[in-house]
Design a protein around this motif. Structure first.
Motif, PDB file in Angstrom:
ATOM      1  N   LEU A 210       0.837  -1.209   0.000  1.00 31.15           N
ATOM      2  CA  LEU A 210       0.000   0.000   0.000  1.00 31.15           C
ATOM      3  C   LEU A 210       0.868   1.254   0.000  1.00 31.15           C
ATOM      4  O   LEU A 210       1.820   1.366   0.778  1.00 31.15           O
ATOM      5  CB  LEU A 210      -0.919   0.003   1.226  1.00 31.15           C
ATOM      6  N   ASN A 211       0.545   2.185  -0.883  1.00 33.35           N
ATOM      7  CA  ASN A 211       1.231   3.475  -0.944  1.00 33.35           C
ATOM      8  C   ASN A 211       0.552   4.427   0.041  1.00 33.35           C
ATOM      9  O   ASN A 211      -0.577   4.865  -0.171  1.00 33.35           O
ATOM     10  CB  ASN A 211       1.176   4.032  -2.364  1.00 33.35           C
ATOM     11  N   THR A 212       1.265   4.762   1.131  1.00 32.68           N
ATOM     12  CA  THR A 212       0.655   5.568   2.198  1.00 32.68           C
ATOM     13  C   THR A 212       0.436   7.019   1.793  1.00 32.68           C
ATOM     14  O   THR A 212      -0.293   7.739   2.480  1.00 32.68           O
ATOM     15  CB  THR A 212       1.537   5.523   3.449  1.00 32.68           C
ATOM     16  N   SER A 213       1.064   7.470   0.692  1.00 34.63           N
ATOM     17  CA  SER A 213       0.848   8.849   0.248  1.00 34.63           C
ATOM     18  C   SER A 213      -0.435   9.015  -0.553  1.00 34.63           C
ATOM     19  O   SER A 213      -0.795  10.142  -0.908  1.00 34.63           O
ATOM     20  CB  SER A 213       2.043   9.321  -0.591  1.00 34.63           C
ATOM     21  N   GLN A 214      -1.126   7.895  -0.858  1.00 32.71           N
ATOM     22  CA  GLN A 214      -2.374   7.926  -1.608  1.00 32.71           C
ATOM     23  C   GLN A 214      -3.496   7.323  -0.755  1.00 32.71           C
ATOM     24  O   GLN A 214      -3.252   6.474   0.101  1.00 32.71           O
ATOM     25  CB  GLN A 214      -2.244   7.131  -2.910  1.00 32.71           C
ATOM     26  N   PRO A 215      -4.743   7.754  -0.974  1.00 35.75           N
ATOM     27  CA  PRO A 215      -5.861   7.165  -0.219  1.00 35.75           C
ATOM     28  C   PRO A 215      -6.041   5.692  -0.555  1.00 35.75           C
ATOM     29  O   PRO A 215      -5.688   5.253  -1.663  1.00 35.75           O
ATOM     30  CB  PRO A 215      -7.070   8.005  -0.667  1.00 35.75           C
ATOM     31  N   PRO A 216      -6.586   4.894   0.357  1.00 35.85           N
ATOM     32  CA  PRO A 216      -6.726   3.444   0.130  1.00 35.85           C
ATOM     33  C   PRO A 216      -7.883   3.114  -0.804  1.00 35.85           C
ATOM     34  O   PRO A 216      -8.918   2.581  -0.397  1.00 35.85           O
ATOM     35  CB  PRO A 216      -6.951   2.889   1.539  1.00 35.85           C
ATOM     36  N   CYS A 217      -7.720   3.422  -2.063  1.00 30.95           N
ATOM     37  CA  CYS A 217      -8.736   3.095  -3.062  1.00 30.95           C
ATOM     38  C   CYS A 217      -8.049   2.704  -4.355  1.00 30.95           C
ATOM     39  O   CYS A 217      -6.870   3.008  -4.575  1.00 30.95           O
ATOM     40  CB  CYS A 217      -9.681   4.280  -3.299  1.00 30.95           C
ATOM     41  N   LYS A 218      -8.776   2.012  -5.228  1.00 30.15           N
ATOM     42  CA  LYS A 218      -8.216   1.605  -6.508  1.00 30.15           C
ATOM     43  C   LYS A 218      -7.935   2.830  -7.372  1.00 30.15           C
ATOM     44  O   LYS A 218      -8.528   3.891  -7.178  1.00 30.15           O
ATOM     45  CB  LYS A 218      -9.176   0.658  -7.220  1.00 30.15           C
ATOM     46  N   ALA A 219      -7.036   2.657  -8.314  1.00 30.93           N
ATOM     47  CA  ALA A 219      -6.679   3.762  -9.199  1.00 30.93           C
ATOM     48  C   ALA A 219      -7.902   4.224  -9.998  1.00 30.93           C
ATOM     49  O   ALA A 219      -8.704   3.408 -10.459  1.00 30.93           O
ATOM     50  CB  ALA A 219      -5.550   3.333 -10.139  1.00 30.93           C
ATOM     51  N   PHE A 220      -8.039   5.515 -10.139  1.00 30.41           N
ATOM     52  CA  PHE A 220      -9.184   6.075 -10.856  1.00 30.41           C
ATOM     53  C   PHE A 220      -8.694   7.176 -11.783  1.00 30.41           C
ATOM     54  O   PHE A 220      -7.598   7.720 -11.615  1.00 30.41           O
ATOM     55  CB  PHE A 220     -10.234   6.614  -9.886  1.00 30.41           C
TER      56      PHE A 220
END
Length: 266
Positions: A210-220
């Motif tokens: 998991l990339n902690t700098s991005q929100p925990p959601c699939k790429a959009f």
């Protein structure tokens, strides 16, 4: 048994006394302890206690606590010791010109020098920009936002926003409320574009990839159609606000006119 000798201390302000206590028996026979007494009778057992009490009134830099005299030669020796101290930069000394890298204090069969990292643009040494800018972040910290709801002045819970269908959560907690809070936090706090988890491996094992700098959601991906829909919603909201403000202004003007006419007739 002990022998006490109390004398005046000319190096300190008037009224200060120096006491030397000489031990006459025991294993420490012949050794002496030094104490100082203020004019009010307060006892001091060390030079740091004396410095804290006197403050800036007396410079005790070259004061010898045992003899009770000012010794400028002692201050000069201290300056020379600081000058040759490799850690004297914080004390105002000269910089240490030794460029040898320190050795890792780890159990190893050979010495491992520490990797020197610098962000100077003209330096050829390895640069680690991510380490210099990004701070450690707890994994799945968004779970702490679970269950938090906002309310109005009447303490009525406000309805949360509906997320677009393209936003799908990744991780142990797949609630829309937590994902919405995480996206809102990323939009306010992050300086990088919000793209979601671009790695496919994050969906299989988010605890590792998991990339902690991005929100925990699939790429959009935000398309032009999404932007136009959002612009239309903002336009409609602004028109509704404008109509409400205009109606409120007209109502206030009518009320003021009515009050003015009632005042004249009275």
């Amino acid at each position: 048994m002990m022998e006490r000798k109390r004398t005046d201390c000319p190096a300190l302000p008037p009224g200060w006394k120096k006491e030397e206590v000489i031990r006459k028996s025991g294993l420490s026979a012949g050794k002496s302890d030094i104490y100082y007494y203020s004019p009010s009778g307060k006892k001091f057992r060390s030079k740091p206690q004396l410095s804290r009490y006197l403050g800036n009134t007396v410079d005790l830099g070259c004061f010898d606590f045992r003899t009770g005299k000012m010794m400028p030669g002692k201050l000069q020796k201290n300056k020379q010791r600081v000058r040759h101290d490799p850690f004297s930069m914080a004390k105002g000394g000269k910089p240490d010109l030794n460029t040898a890298l320190p050795i890792r204090q780890t159990a190893s069969i050979f010495k491992q020098p520490v990797t020197k990292v610098t962000s100077h643009p003209g330096n050829k040494v390895k640069t680690d920009l991510q380490r210099a800018t990004d701070q450690p972040r707890q994994l799945f910290w968004e779970k702490r936002l679970k269950g938090l709801r906002s309310s109005d002045v009447t303490e009525e819970v406000l309805r949360t926003m509906d997320l677009p269908k393209g936003l799908q959560s990744v991780g142990p907690d797949s609630s829309d409320d937590t994902l919405l809070s995480a996206i809102a936090s990323a939009l306010h706090m992050s300086s990088v574009p919000i793209t979601g988890q671009t790695s496919v491996a994050a969906e299989k094992n988010p605890a590792i990839w998991l990339n902690t700098s991005q929100p925990p959601c699939k790429a959009f991906t935000v398309t032009d159609e999404h932007i136009r829909e959002q612009e239309m919603k903002v336009y409609q909201a602004r028109r509704s606000l404008e109509e409400a403000l205009t109606a409120d202004g007209l109502a206030r003007a009518a009320e003021n006119t009515r009050d003015l006419l009632e005042g004249k007739t009275a």
